[in-house]
Scaffold this motif. Structure first.
Motif, PDB file in Angstrom:
ATOM      1  N   ASN A   4     -46.597   7.968  38.756  1.00 16.83           N
ATOM      2  CA  ASN A   4     -46.834   9.390  38.502  1.00 16.83           C
ATOM      3  C   ASN A   4     -45.772   9.871  37.605  1.00 16.83           C
ATOM      4  O   ASN A   4     -44.774   9.897  37.871  1.00 16.83           O
ATOM      5  N   ASP A  51     -39.330  12.064  43.132  1.00 21.32           N
ATOM      6  CA  ASP A  51     -40.275  12.542  44.332  1.00 21.32           C
ATOM      7  C   ASP A  51     -41.287  13.528  43.585  1.00 21.32           C
ATOM      8  O   ASP A  51     -40.946  14.698  43.496  1.00 21.32           O
ATOM      9  N   SER A  52     -42.452  12.989  42.853  1.00 22.85           N
ATOM     10  CA  SER A  52     -43.354  13.547  42.223  1.00 22.85           C
ATOM     11  C   SER A  52     -43.939  14.845  43.123  1.00 22.85           C
ATOM     12  O   SER A  52     -44.139  16.126  42.507  1.00 22.85           O
ATOM     13  N   TYR A  53     -44.397  14.577  44.000  1.00 28.58           N
ATOM     14  CA  TYR A  53     -45.122  15.512  44.953  1.00 28.58           C
ATOM     15  C   TYR A  53     -44.031  17.060  45.207  1.00 28.58           C
ATOM     16  O   TYR A  53     -44.410  18.062  44.815  1.00 28.58           O
ATOM     17  N   LYS A  54     -42.784  16.828  45.552  1.00 31.70           N
ATOM     18  CA  LYS A  54     -41.840  17.752  45.634  1.00 31.70           C
ATOM     19  C   LYS A  54     -41.779  18.573  44.507  1.00 31.70           C
ATOM     20  O   LYS A  54     -41.621  19.706  44.305  1.00 31.70           O
ATOM     21  N   ARG A  57     -44.593  20.779  43.480  1.00 33.45           N
ATOM     22  CA  ARG A  57     -44.735  21.928  44.198  1.00 33.45           C
ATOM     23  C   ARG A  57     -43.783  22.930  43.619  1.00 33.45           C
ATOM     24  O   ARG A  57     -44.110  24.242  43.502  1.00 33.45           O
ATOM     25  N   VAL A  68     -50.207  16.046  36.807  1.00 31.31           N
ATOM     26  CA  VAL A  68     -49.512  14.800  37.240  1.00 31.31           C
ATOM     27  C   VAL A  68     -50.593  13.467  36.650  1.00 31.31           C
ATOM     28  O   VAL A  68     -51.834  13.758  36.767  1.00 31.31           O
TER      29      VAL A  68
END
Length: 145
Positions: A4, A51-54, A57, A68
């Motif tokens: 990502n 941590d791509s999700y964090k 967000r 992404v």
């Protein structure tokens, strides 16, 4: 077999990159790789983080425009000419490189290349046929553990 990458649209003004990196620090996000492409008024910051999700967000909460993208990551020997084989394999197979950048990990004698190509699946196939194995998100995470 991709990783990502977060692309962030930024104004090309003094202090923008500093503010971005301060946010990463404040949220305990570890930067793995960075590429900055700029024009006169704006830039595209491309990052690989732990941590791509964090991160996405947090960036959206802070008002950043980001997306992404799945990109290829390939480990190569950290020596002169190591990139030639990969570029030859991709070029001979008609894979166009939209952009690329490199980073070093904690693994001795290795470097890592990030490739953005139009068709990840095809590029992975031709790389594997040539004995080159791209790494995925979990393997990338393990490089820094």
């Amino acid at each position: 077999m991709t990783v990502n990458q977060i692309s962030v649209f930024m104004e090309n003004t003094p202090g923008q990159l500093l503010e971005f990196t301060k946010l990463l620090e404040q949220h305990n996000i570890d930067l793995r790789a960075l590429s900055l492409a700029e024009a006169e008024d704006f830039g595209i910051l491309r990052v690989i983080v732990d941590d791509s999700y964090k991160t996405v967000r947090m960036l959206k909460d802070e008002g950043y425009v980001c997306s992404v993208t799945q990109v290829l990551a390939v480990e190569i020997p950290d020596q002169p000419g190591a990139l030639v084989k990969i570029l030859t394999v991709l070029g001979d197979s008609g894979v166009n490189l939209e952009y690329m950048y490199a980073f070093l990990g904690r693994k001795k004698d290795s470097a890592f290349m990030i490739f953005r190509v139009p068709d990840n699946d095809y590029a992975v196939k031709v790389l594997r046929e040539a004995g080159i194995r791209p790494i995925d998100q979990e393997e990338l995470h393990q490089l820094f553990a």
